[in-house]
Design an enzyme around this catalytic site. Structure first.
Site, PDB file in Angstrom:
ATOM      1  CG  ASP A 105      -1.632 -13.055  -0.637  1.00  0.00           C
ATOM      2  OD1 ASP A 105      -1.606 -11.809  -0.585  1.00  0.00           O
ATOM      3  OD2 ASP A 105      -2.665 -13.708  -0.851  1.00  0.00           O
ATOM      4  CG  ASP A 125      -6.291  -9.904   2.110  1.00  0.00           C
ATOM      5  OD1 ASP A 125      -7.063  -9.700   3.052  1.00  0.00           O
ATOM      6  OD2 ASP A 125      -5.464  -9.060   1.709  1.00  0.00           O
TER       7      ASP A 125
END
Length: 325
Positions: free
Chosen positions: A123, A125
């Site tokens: 991922d 963020d």
């Protein structure tokens, strides 16, 4: 040899245990092998002490699990102790978490082989970087509090991701798209990111991003880190301003899990050699799909469900885990 005879710092055990096959039994170290290995326990910390090992072994003793020492290493300036287990169960994670205080651990039935080709899908963020990019865009656009509240709800699993993303993007309508460059210029990398990526490349592994964020940011990271692929959402921009719409299909939880499988197939990597790293509810399917799923400083829902949770170390701990055996 008794546990009490070993030095307080686990890093000092390396020379003592080097080249030896040892079993822990009732606090005592003896030479030998497990007849069958059904699980692995890896303890990690900046400086791992004997108390961490003792408390973890007490949990295993209570569960009737025999333990073989696989090795002690120092990886990315972190201590790593690898143990092989005669048995494994899902309940062990919860039991070990109750005693873990100042160290991280992974208790899993199997670990990827660092000597074989592998894939890490992250991922972006709050995982590869320390911020939520949409929250930063919103703050500069003057709608920060409104958007941040929706982000929190989505990451905690209280809102479907696609719905939350469309709501947040709509709040940006009319804002100057030049904000994107401001965010990129001040985008803080997660500690350990460069160490992890460089270590994975040295192992010959592939590294990619799958983000519910936006393509300018994943593209920037792909460029500066020489990543193998990146996937994210596309913000519609008209006349230099955000339209408030997202173009194309949204990269949600299902998409991330699918991307993991597609990348593994594309690079001809065995499913057991895939690793996923994330922090929010939108990452849970990806973590479950991977051969090894790792939650990084994650939200409570993710802490409960992720196979492995890192709360003390950062991304450098992932490299330690992969190089532990």
């Amino acid at each position: 040899m008794l546990m009490n005879d070993l030095p307080e710092q686990v890093a000092d055990w390396a020379d003592i245990l080097s080249g030896k096959s040892c079993l822990w039994q009732s606090g005592q170290l003896s030479y030998g092998h497990l007849s069958a290995i059904k699980g692995h326990l890896v303890l990690l910390a900046e400086h791992l002490n004997k108390s961490a090992v003792q408390q973890s072994l007490q949990v295993l003793d209570a569960a009737g699990i025999a333990v073989e020492v696989a090795g002690v290493k120092r990886v990315a300036d972190r201590d790593v102790l690898s143990l092989r287990l005669s048995d494994w169960s899902l309940e062990l994670k919860q039991q070990l978490q109750q005693v873990a205080n100042g160290w991280d651990f992974a208790c899993v039935p199997a670990l990827p082989d660092a000597n074989k080709p592998g894939l890490v899908l992250m991922d972006m963020d709050s995982t590869a970087i320390q911020i939520e990019c949409i929250d930063e865009i919103a703050r500069l656009a003057g709608v920060g509090e409104e958007v941040a509240a929706v982000t929190r709800a989505a990451m905690e699993g209280a809102l479907p991701f696609s719905e939350s993303l469309r709501r947040r993007v709509k709040a940006l309508a009319g804002a100057d798209a030049a904000i994107i460059e401001q965010v990129i210029a001040n985008m803080p990398l997660m500690p350990g990111l460069i160490t992890l990526v460089e270590g994975l490349k040295a192992m010959g592994w592939k590294v990619a991003l799958a983000s519910g964020g936006f393509t300018p940011f994943t593209g920037h990271l792909r460029h500066i880190l020489a990543l193998d692929a990146d996937f994210a959402n596309t913000l519609e921009i008209k006349d230099g301003r955000f339209s408030g719409e997202v173009l194309g299909n949204i990269v949600d939880a299902e998409a991330k899990a699918r991307i993991l499988l597609e990348l593994a197939e594309h690079f001809n990597i065995e499913p057991s050699q895939t690793v996923a790293i994330g922090d929010g509810a939108n990452d849970l399917l990806m973590l479950a799909q991977a051969g090894l799923g790792i939650a990084l400083h994650a939200k409570p829902l993710v802490q409960e469900q992720a196979p492995v949770c890192f709360n003390q170390l950062s991304l450098e701990g992932v490299l330690g885990l992969l190089q532990a055996p």
